[in-house]
Design an enzyme around this catalytic site. Structure first.
Site, mmCIF file in Angstrom:
data_model
loop_
_atom_site.group_PDB
_atom_site.id
_atom_site.type_symbol
_atom_site.label_atom_id
_atom_site.label_comp_id
_atom_site.label_asym_id
_atom_site.label_seq_id
_atom_site.Cartn_x
_atom_site.Cartn_y
_atom_site.Cartn_z
ATOM 1 N N PHE A 24 -32.674 25.339 -29.741
ATOM 2 C CA PHE A 24 -32.712 24.429 -28.600
ATOM 3 C C PHE A 24 -34.031 24.613 -27.857
ATOM 4 O O PHE A 24 -34.397 25.741 -27.491
ATOM 5 C CB PHE A 24 -31.547 24.723 -27.643
ATOM 6 C CG PHE A 24 -30.210 24.303 -28.183
ATOM 7 C CD1 PHE A 24 -29.554 25.069 -29.146
ATOM 8 C CD2 PHE A 24 -29.594 23.138 -27.747
ATOM 9 C CE1 PHE A 24 -28.315 24.687 -29.660
ATOM 10 C CE2 PHE A 24 -28.360 22.754 -28.249
ATOM 11 C CZ PHE A 24 -27.725 23.525 -29.203
ATOM 12 N N CYS A 30 -36.133 16.246 -14.993
ATOM 13 C CA CYS A 30 -35.300 15.095 -15.338
ATOM 14 C C CYS A 30 -35.644 13.967 -14.387
ATOM 15 O O CYS A 30 -35.969 14.212 -13.218
ATOM 16 C CB CYS A 30 -33.822 15.443 -15.254
ATOM 17 S SG CYS A 30 -32.769 14.123 -15.924
ATOM 18 N N CYS A 34 -27.920 13.572 -11.563
ATOM 19 C CA CYS A 34 -26.479 13.317 -11.635
ATOM 20 C C CYS A 34 -25.707 14.352 -10.802
ATOM 21 O O CYS A 34 -26.039 15.543 -10.835
ATOM 22 C CB CYS A 34 -26.018 13.377 -13.078
ATOM 23 S SG CYS A 34 -26.960 12.294 -14.163
ATOM 24 N N CYS A 37 -24.319 17.399 -12.774
ATOM 25 C CA CYS A 37 -25.220 18.142 -13.665
ATOM 26 C C CYS A 37 -25.148 19.645 -13.369
ATOM 27 O O CYS A 37 -25.335 20.079 -12.234
ATOM 28 C CB CYS A 37 -26.649 17.660 -13.492
ATOM 29 S SG CYS A 37 -27.769 18.431 -14.674
ATOM 30 N N ASP A 38 -24.882 20.432 -14.418
ATOM 31 C CA ASP A 38 -24.825 21.887 -14.245
ATOM 32 C C ASP A 38 -25.870 22.588 -15.112
ATOM 33 O O ASP A 38 -25.759 23.778 -15.396
ATOM 34 C CB ASP A 38 -23.415 22.415 -14.567
ATOM 35 C CG ASP A 38 -23.018 22.129 -16.014
ATOM 36 O OD1 ASP A 38 -23.788 21.462 -16.733
ATOM 37 O OD2 ASP A 38 -21.934 22.577 -16.419
ATOM 38 N N THR A 39 -26.877 21.825 -15.551
ATOM 39 C CA THR A 39 -27.915 22.395 -16.424
ATOM 40 C C THR A 39 -29.102 22.841 -15.583
ATOM 41 O O THR A 39 -29.590 22.082 -14.748
ATOM 42 C CB THR A 39 -28.383 21.333 -17.438
ATOM 43 O OG1 THR A 39 -27.259 20.853 -18.153
ATOM 44 C CG2 THR A 39 -29.400 21.930 -18.403
ATOM 45 N N GLU A 96 -31.661 14.866 -27.403
ATOM 46 C CA GLU A 96 -30.545 14.523 -26.531
ATOM 47 C C GLU A 96 -31.134 13.915 -25.269
ATOM 48 O O GLU A 96 -31.831 14.598 -24.508
ATOM 49 C CB GLU A 96 -29.718 15.767 -26.214
ATOM 50 C CG GLU A 96 -29.166 16.394 -27.494
ATOM 51 C CD GLU A 96 -28.021 17.360 -27.253
ATOM 52 O OE1 GLU A 96 -27.882 17.855 -26.123
ATOM 53 O OE2 GLU A 96 -27.285 17.630 -28.220
ATOM 54 N N HIS A 185 -19.120 25.262 -27.516
ATOM 55 C CA HIS A 185 -19.890 26.496 -27.285
ATOM 56 C C HIS A 185 -19.386 27.243 -26.051
ATOM 57 O O HIS A 185 -19.448 28.464 -25.989
ATOM 58 C CB HIS A 185 -21.390 26.184 -27.152
ATOM 59 C CG HIS A 185 -21.701 25.082 -26.187
ATOM 60 N ND1 HIS A 185 -21.343 23.772 -26.410
ATOM 61 C CD2 HIS A 185 -22.319 25.097 -24.990
ATOM 62 C CE1 HIS A 185 -21.738 23.041 -25.396
ATOM 63 N NE2 HIS A 185 -22.321 23.807 -24.513
#
Ligand code: SF4
Length: 191
Positions: A24, A30, A34, A37-39, A96, A185
């Site tokens: 990855f 970004c 959102c 969003c938890d990234t 993605e 995951h």
């Protein structure tokens, strides 16, 4: 220079390729914001295209699959050059994307579009995979963009029980068109 959040070797947990080992490459930043969003896609380091290719080799050895994710990986102008360099290095590139930024991509690049708000219809058309997030409701407003896709994934946000229930109910009602995607995951505590 590319702006990056992290590069790591793990397993694709979602969608058509769930269970497949992949490196990855999380690009920083970004163009959307959102609520759910938890990234963590904040900028951690800069690297040249060649450096990223080298780091992919370093962490993933001969793993064929490399997933460019974010944030929004197509928000950086050097991403197409990174795609080319990874392909030239023999990697199978997946992207993605939230689908908002039109980008020409080689046919062998697997494009997953996960619409959040606006989507460029050309990216929806190009998508190999559509992944719609179920967050308290089925996002039916995005369906018309993906009428040509044989399969559309519904993915419960955060694996929350209510979202899982909604998604399963919908997939069972329309089995010809929808599939469930879970963030597998997270079940086993990996990234
Ligand atoms: S598009 Fe994706 S990465 Fe960007 S804010 Fe939304 S959920 Fe987060």
């Amino acid at each position: 220079m590319l702006q990056l959040a992290e590069i790591f070797y793990s397993i694709q947990g979602e969608g058509s390729w769930a269970g497949t080992p992949a490196v990855f490459v999380r690009l920083a930043g970004c163009n959307l914001a959102c609520d759910f969003c938890d990234t963590d896609y904040s900028l951690k380091f800069f690297a040249s295209v060649d450096d990223v290719v080298a780091q992919v080799s370093s962490v993933g050895a001969d793993c064929p699959m490399v997933i460019l994710t974010g944030g929004e990986p197509l928000a950086q102008t050097e991403t197409p050059a990174l795609v080319e360099a990874l392909r030239a290095d023999g990697r199978r590139v997946h992207i993605e994307s939230n689908g908002t930024i039109f980008t020409e991509l080689p046919r062998d690049v697997w494009l997953c579009v996960s619409p959040k708000e606006r989507v460029d219809p050309r990216m929806a058309q190009r998508a190999d995979e559509a992944k719609l997030i179920v967050d308290g409701r089925i996002p039916e407003e995005h369906f018309p963009l993906f009428v040509s896709k044989s399969t559309v994934f519904l993915q419960p946000e955060g694996n929350k029980p209510r979202n899982v229930e909604l998604a399963i109910d919908y997939v069972k009602r329309y089995p010809q068109r929808f599939r469930l995607s879970l963030q597998t995951h997270k079940f086993v505590g990996i990234r």
